[in-house]
Write a protein that holds these residues in place. Structure first.
Motif, short mmCIF file in Angstrom:
data_model
loop_
_atom_site.label_atom_id
_atom_site.label_comp_id
_atom_site.label_asym_id
_atom_site.label_seq_id
_atom_site.Cartn_x
_atom_site.Cartn_y
_atom_site.Cartn_z
N ALA A 6 0.84 -1.20 0.00
CA ALA A 6 0.00 0.00 0.00
C ALA A 6 0.87 1.24 0.00
O ALA A 6 1.96 1.26 0.59
N SER A 7 0.38 2.26 -0.68
CA SER A 7 0.98 3.60 -0.62
C SER A 7 -0.04 4.50 0.07
O SER A 7 -1.20 4.55 -0.34
N VAL A 8 0.37 5.18 1.11
CA VAL A 8 -0.54 5.99 1.93
C VAL A 8 -0.08 7.44 1.91
O VAL A 8 1.11 7.73 2.06
N THR A 9 -1.04 8.33 1.75
CA THR A 9 -0.79 9.77 1.87
C THR A 9 -1.80 10.36 2.83
O THR A 9 -3.00 10.07 2.74
N GLY A 10 -1.31 11.17 3.75
CA GLY A 10 -2.23 11.80 4.69
C GLY A 10 -1.50 12.55 5.78
O GLY A 10 -0.27 12.46 5.90
N PRO A 11 -2.23 13.28 6.61
CA PRO A 11 -1.62 14.07 7.69
C PRO A 11 -1.05 13.18 8.80
O PRO A 11 -1.66 12.19 9.20
N LEU A 12 0.11 13.58 9.29
CA LEU A 12 0.72 12.92 10.44
C LEU A 12 0.06 13.48 11.70
O LEU A 12 -0.12 14.68 11.82
N ARG A 13 -0.30 12.59 12.62
CA ARG A 13 -1.03 13.01 13.82
C ARG A 13 -0.27 12.60 15.08
O ARG A 13 0.18 11.46 15.20
N GLU A 14 -0.16 13.52 16.01
CA GLU A 14 0.45 13.21 17.29
C GLU A 14 -0.57 12.50 18.18
O GLU A 14 -1.77 12.49 17.89
N PRO A 15 -0.12 11.87 19.28
CA PRO A 15 -1.04 11.11 20.13
C PRO A 15 -2.13 11.99 20.73
O PRO A 15 -1.93 13.16 21.02
N GLU A 16 -3.31 11.39 20.89
CA GLU A 16 -4.42 12.07 21.54
C GLU A 16 -4.29 11.92 23.05
O GLU A 16 -3.87 10.89 23.56
N GLY A 17 -4.68 12.96 23.78
CA GLY A 17 -4.64 12.90 25.23
C GLY A 17 -5.91 12.27 25.80
O GLY A 17 -6.89 12.04 25.10
N ARG A 18 -5.85 11.99 27.08
CA ARG A 18 -7.00 11.45 27.80
C ARG A 18 -7.42 12.43 28.88
O ARG A 18 -6.65 13.29 29.28
N ASN A 19 -8.66 12.27 29.34
CA ASN A 19 -9.13 13.04 30.49
C ASN A 19 -9.95 12.14 31.39
O ASN A 19 -10.01 10.91 31.16
N LEU A 20 -10.55 12.70 32.41
CA LEU A 20 -11.30 11.91 33.37
C LEU A 20 -12.50 11.20 32.76
O LEU A 20 -13.00 10.21 33.31
N PHE A 21 -12.96 11.71 31.61
CA PHE A 21 -14.16 11.14 30.99
C PHE A 21 -13.84 10.14 29.88
O PHE A 21 -14.76 9.59 29.26
N THR A 22 -12.57 9.91 29.60
CA THR A 22 -12.19 8.96 28.56
C THR A 22 -12.38 7.54 29.08
O THR A 22 -11.79 7.16 30.09
N PRO A 23 -13.20 6.72 28.41
CA PRO A 23 -13.41 5.34 28.88
C PRO A 23 -12.11 4.54 28.82
O PRO A 23 -11.18 4.87 28.09
N ALA A 24 -12.08 3.47 29.60
CA ALA A 24 -10.93 2.57 29.57
C ALA A 24 -10.93 1.78 28.26
O ALA A 24 -11.99 1.39 27.74
N ASP A 25 -9.74 1.56 27.71
CA ASP A 25 -9.62 0.79 26.48
C ASP A 25 -10.03 -0.66 26.72
O ASP A 25 -10.04 -1.16 27.85
N GLU A 26 -10.37 -1.34 25.63
CA GLU A 26 -10.72 -2.76 25.68
C GLU A 26 -9.79 -3.51 24.74
O GLU A 26 -10.16 -3.87 23.61
N PRO A 27 -8.55 -3.76 25.20
CA PRO A 27 -7.53 -4.37 24.33
C PRO A 27 -7.94 -5.72 23.75
O PRO A 27 -7.60 -6.04 22.61
N ARG A 28 -8.67 -6.51 24.52
CA ARG A 28 -9.08 -7.83 24.01
C ARG A 28 -10.00 -7.71 22.81
O ARG A 28 -10.02 -8.57 21.93
N GLN A 29 -10.77 -6.63 22.80
CA GLN A 29 -11.65 -6.37 21.65
C GLN A 29 -10.97 -5.50 20.60
O GLN A 29 -11.57 -5.17 19.58
N ARG A 30 -9.72 -5.14 20.90
CA ARG A 30 -8.97 -4.21 20.03
C ARG A 30 -9.76 -2.92 19.81
O ARG A 30 -9.82 -2.38 18.71
N LEU A 31 -10.35 -2.46 20.89
CA LEU A 31 -11.14 -1.22 20.86
C LEU A 31 -10.49 -0.22 21.80
O LEU A 31 -10.27 -0.51 22.98
N PHE A 32 -10.20 0.98 21.26
CA PHE A 32 -9.52 2.01 22.03
C PHE A 32 -10.34 3.30 21.98
O PHE A 32 -11.17 3.49 21.08
N PHE A 33 -10.09 4.17 22.95
CA PHE A 33 -10.87 5.40 23.05
C PHE A 33 -9.99 6.65 22.98
O PHE A 33 -10.49 7.77 23.11
#
Length: 246
Positions: A140-167
């Protein structure tokens, strides 16, 4: 009389201090307004510029993400669909036809020169749809904006790694959960959609709340109100003092 004068002096000093604080807060908001406008202009310029090669793995440990964030980059490699993950998102202002609650589809891209970059291939609605994948190892050839990591806060749900679901889109944290080593500290938003339109690419969210002018006017307005109140009170006391002498 002295007691009354001391009380007036204390009230005046307190009001003067409060006035200075309010004016200071208004001025600080104007400075924040200039910073926010500069940030918006910088991001808009980067998003409109021609793409450049993404920083290579040798630069990742000391990469200045502020300098690279939102720059359009190009990548080439092979997708690892076996380790695909999702990040929950409520897409309210889409560029494509699909919106609402759903997921960004994150697929590791093994670069030709070594290392892995997690690519946000685009949006898929929670209601479902056939997401284009294919066999792992597809080039694959990909073009797009580079993004830095998103922050979390008190309202960010916990990730569900087993489901490969992140918030929160944190490349390093997601890569660690997926068992990916030598991962880039950033993600890249693919601009092109998958075959058939899913996942829906080009959904980079550029959102910088900018209400600093409103906040500045609010603080200045409170300062003006306080000044008028103190002035009115002083004039009234002066008038009452004259009346007492009469």
């Amino acid at each position: 009389m002295d007691r009354n004068r001391n009380r007036i002096l204390k009230v005046g000093l307190a009001a003067g201090l409060a006035f200075l604080i309010l004016v200071g807060l208004g001025t600080w908001q104007l400075l924040r307004l200039k910073e926010k406008e500069a940030l918006i202009a910088r991001v808009s310029e980067r998003m409109a510029a021609e793409p450049v090669p993404a920083p290579p793995p040798a630069e990742w440990p000391t990469l200045d993400l502020d300098r690279w964030s939102y720059r359009r980059v190009t990548l080439e490699g092979t997708y690892d669909f076996a380790r695909e993950a999702r990040v929950y998102v409520n897409l309210s202002e889409p560029r494509g036809p699909l919106k609402g609650p759903g997921y960004f589809v994150l697929t590791p891209l093994k670069l030709d020169g070594g290392g892995t970059v997690i690519v946000n291939r685009g949006f898929t609605p929670m209601s479902g749809g056939a997401v284009s994948r294919g066999a792992s190892g597809r080039r694959a050839s990909v073009t797009g904006p580079l993004r830095e990591p998103e922050g979390r806060n008190l309202f960010t749900p916990a990730d569900e790694p087993r489901q490969r679901l992140f918030f929160a889109r944190d490349a390093k944290a997601i890569a660690a959960q997926l068992g990916i080593f030598e991962a880039a500290p950033f993600t890249v938003d693919a601009e092109a959609s998958g075959p058939g339109g899913l996942p829906q690419g080009g959904e980079t969210r550029v959102s910088f709340p900018n209400r600093h002018l409103e906040y500045a006017l609010t603080w200045y307005g409170l300062a003006a109100t306080l000044a008028v109140f103190v002035l009115t009170l002083a004039l009234r006391r002066r008038r009452d003092g004259k009346d007492d002498r009469l």
